[in-house]
Design a protein around this motif. Structure first.
Motif, mmCIF file in Angstrom:
data_model
loop_
_atom_site.group_PDB
_atom_site.id
_atom_site.type_symbol
_atom_site.label_atom_id
_atom_site.label_comp_id
_atom_site.label_asym_id
_atom_site.label_seq_id
_atom_site.Cartn_x
_atom_site.Cartn_y
_atom_site.Cartn_z
ATOM 1 N N VAL A 246 0.774 3.865 -7.017
ATOM 2 C CA VAL A 246 -0.641 3.697 -6.699
ATOM 3 C C VAL A 246 -1.115 4.851 -5.829
ATOM 4 O O VAL A 246 -0.430 5.241 -4.876
ATOM 5 N N TRP A 247 -2.300 5.384 -6.140
ATOM 6 C CA TRP A 247 -2.939 6.419 -5.317
ATOM 7 C C TRP A 247 -4.147 5.813 -4.626
ATOM 8 O O TRP A 247 -4.927 5.088 -5.240
ATOM 9 N N LEU A 248 -4.296 6.106 -3.333
ATOM 10 C CA LEU A 248 -5.363 5.517 -2.533
ATOM 11 C C LEU A 248 -5.989 6.582 -1.657
ATOM 12 O O LEU A 248 -5.287 7.382 -1.031
ATOM 13 N N SER A 249 -7.323 6.597 -1.603
ATOM 14 C CA SER A 249 -8.038 7.546 -0.759
ATOM 15 C C SER A 249 -9.214 6.848 -0.082
ATOM 16 O O SER A 249 -9.960 6.112 -0.732
ATOM 17 N N ALA A 250 -9.367 7.061 1.232
ATOM 18 C CA ALA A 250 -10.470 6.494 2.014
ATOM 19 C C ALA A 250 -11.032 7.599 2.912
ATOM 20 O O ALA A 250 -10.413 8.660 3.066
ATOM 21 N N PRO A 251 -12.211 7.361 3.527
ATOM 22 C CA PRO A 251 -12.843 8.421 4.327
ATOM 23 C C PRO A 251 -11.993 8.943 5.479
ATOM 24 O O PRO A 251 -12.081 10.119 5.842
ATOM 25 N N THR A 252 -11.186 8.079 6.110
ATOM 26 C CA THR A 252 -10.348 8.515 7.223
ATOM 27 C C THR A 252 -8.898 8.115 6.972
ATOM 28 O O THR A 252 -8.615 7.200 6.199
ATOM 29 N N ALA A 253 -7.995 8.804 7.681
ATOM 30 C CA ALA A 253 -6.570 8.484 7.541
ATOM 31 C C ALA A 253 -6.277 7.070 8.026
ATOM 32 O O ALA A 253 -5.455 6.354 7.444
ATOM 33 N N ARG A 254 -6.963 6.640 9.082
ATOM 34 C CA ARG A 254 -6.742 5.300 9.623
ATOM 35 C C ARG A 254 -7.131 4.231 8.615
ATOM 36 O O ARG A 254 -6.390 3.259 8.400
ATOM 37 N N GLU A 255 -8.292 4.406 7.983
ATOM 38 C CA GLU A 255 -8.723 3.442 6.980
ATOM 39 C C GLU A 255 -7.760 3.421 5.795
ATOM 40 O O GLU A 255 -7.436 2.357 5.270
ATOM 41 N N THR A 256 -7.301 4.594 5.398
ATOM 42 C CA THR A 256 -6.384 4.676 4.259
ATOM 43 C C THR A 256 -5.116 3.880 4.527
ATOM 44 O O THR A 256 -4.651 3.101 3.689
ATOM 45 N N VAL A 257 -4.539 4.052 5.723
ATOM 46 C CA VAL A 257 -3.296 3.354 6.075
ATOM 47 C C VAL A 257 -3.527 1.850 6.159
ATOM 48 O O VAL A 257 -2.725 1.049 5.663
ATOM 49 N N LEU A 258 -4.643 1.421 6.761
ATOM 50 C CA LEU A 258 -4.933 -0.008 6.876
ATOM 51 C C LEU A 258 -5.155 -0.648 5.509
ATOM 52 O O LEU A 258 -4.703 -1.767 5.243
ATOM 53 N N LEU A 259 -5.850 0.064 4.621
ATOM 54 C CA LEU A 259 -6.066 -0.456 3.273
ATOM 55 C C LEU A 259 -4.744 -0.575 2.522
ATOM 56 O O LEU A 259 -4.501 -1.561 1.818
ATOM 57 N N LEU A 260 -3.894 0.425 2.677
ATOM 58 C CA LEU A 260 -2.572 0.383 2.038
ATOM 59 C C LEU A 260 -1.800 -0.842 2.509
ATOM 60 O O LEU A 260 -1.225 -1.590 1.709
#
Length: 226
Positions: free
Chosen positions: A186-200
């Protein structure tokens, strides 16, 4: 819920065979190739916690470039052996205008040909559009930024469901892009690194949760950003 073992006959009832199901070419009968839970939705498949992917023609996968030469890229798709992606198998690609991918690049590609005794062939040609690969508007191709993670094949199938509750719920409060390969990457991208990690973390934790538990988890995440 119906459990099955390898060799059990599976009724297709007019549906297409999915992962974990093989059809005998002589008799037309379908059999389970792995142990797990039988699912009948858009296709008939056997779900389990297996992570090793067996390529099937038509699957869309997220791969990692692990080698290259003038004619093709060697791509890891979590299968027993690497696949190859021709450098011209992109929308509008020519010998003078074709992608140059570095080792470690993520790509979203379709399985063009899969055979147990031959290397799996991939393609990034999207027949539904006439736009060129370098416009950034083609569904298949390089995945830039973000991060990737791996899940069980059955979990990937749930994320691909049209009515996937966790993805729909996250989308109400967070902006993100997600690309799920049928190979469990799975590839995931969000506006910030923090959001990306939390979503993951939220997506990973959601497997096995009820919708009520997911709602509570996402509510706590929203509180962190308010």
């Amino acid at each position: 819920m119906e459990l099955c073992l390898p060799g059990d006959e599976i009724p297709l009832n007019g549906l297409e065979p999915g992962s974990g199901v093989a059809v005998d070419s002589d008799s037309g009968r379908a059999f389970a190739t792995t142990a797990g839970v039988l699912r009948t939705e858009d296709e008939v498949r056997v779900e389990n916690l297996r992570k090793r992917y067996v390529p099937r023609q038509g699957d869309c996968v997220v791969g990692i470039v692990m080698g290259r030469n003038a004619d093709f890229f060697k791509v890891d798709i979590r299968a027993p052996s690497p696949a190859f992606l021709p450098t011209l198998a992109w929308n509008g690609a020519t010998k003078r205008n074709r992608p140059v991918l570095e080792i470690g690049t993520l790509v979203y590609a379709r399985v063009e040909a899969a055979h147990p005794d031959l290397d799996t062939e991939l393609s990034c040609v999207d027949p539904d559009t006439k736009k060129s690969w370098n416009t950034g508007e083609v569904l298949l191709g390089e995945l830039k930024g973000g991060l990737s993670f791996e899940v069980a094949l059955s979990a990937a199938q749930r994320l691909l469901d049209v009515d996937c509750f966790i993805l729909d719920r996250l989308g109400k409060d967070f902006a993100y892009e997600l690309c799920v390969g049928q190979n469990g990457r799975v590839w995931l991208s969000a506006p910030t690194a923090r959001e990306t990690v939390l979503l993951l973390q939220a997506i990973r934790r959601s497997f096995g949760m009820s919708n009520v538990q997911i709602e509570a988890m996402v509510g706590k995440m929203v509180g962190l950003f308010s």
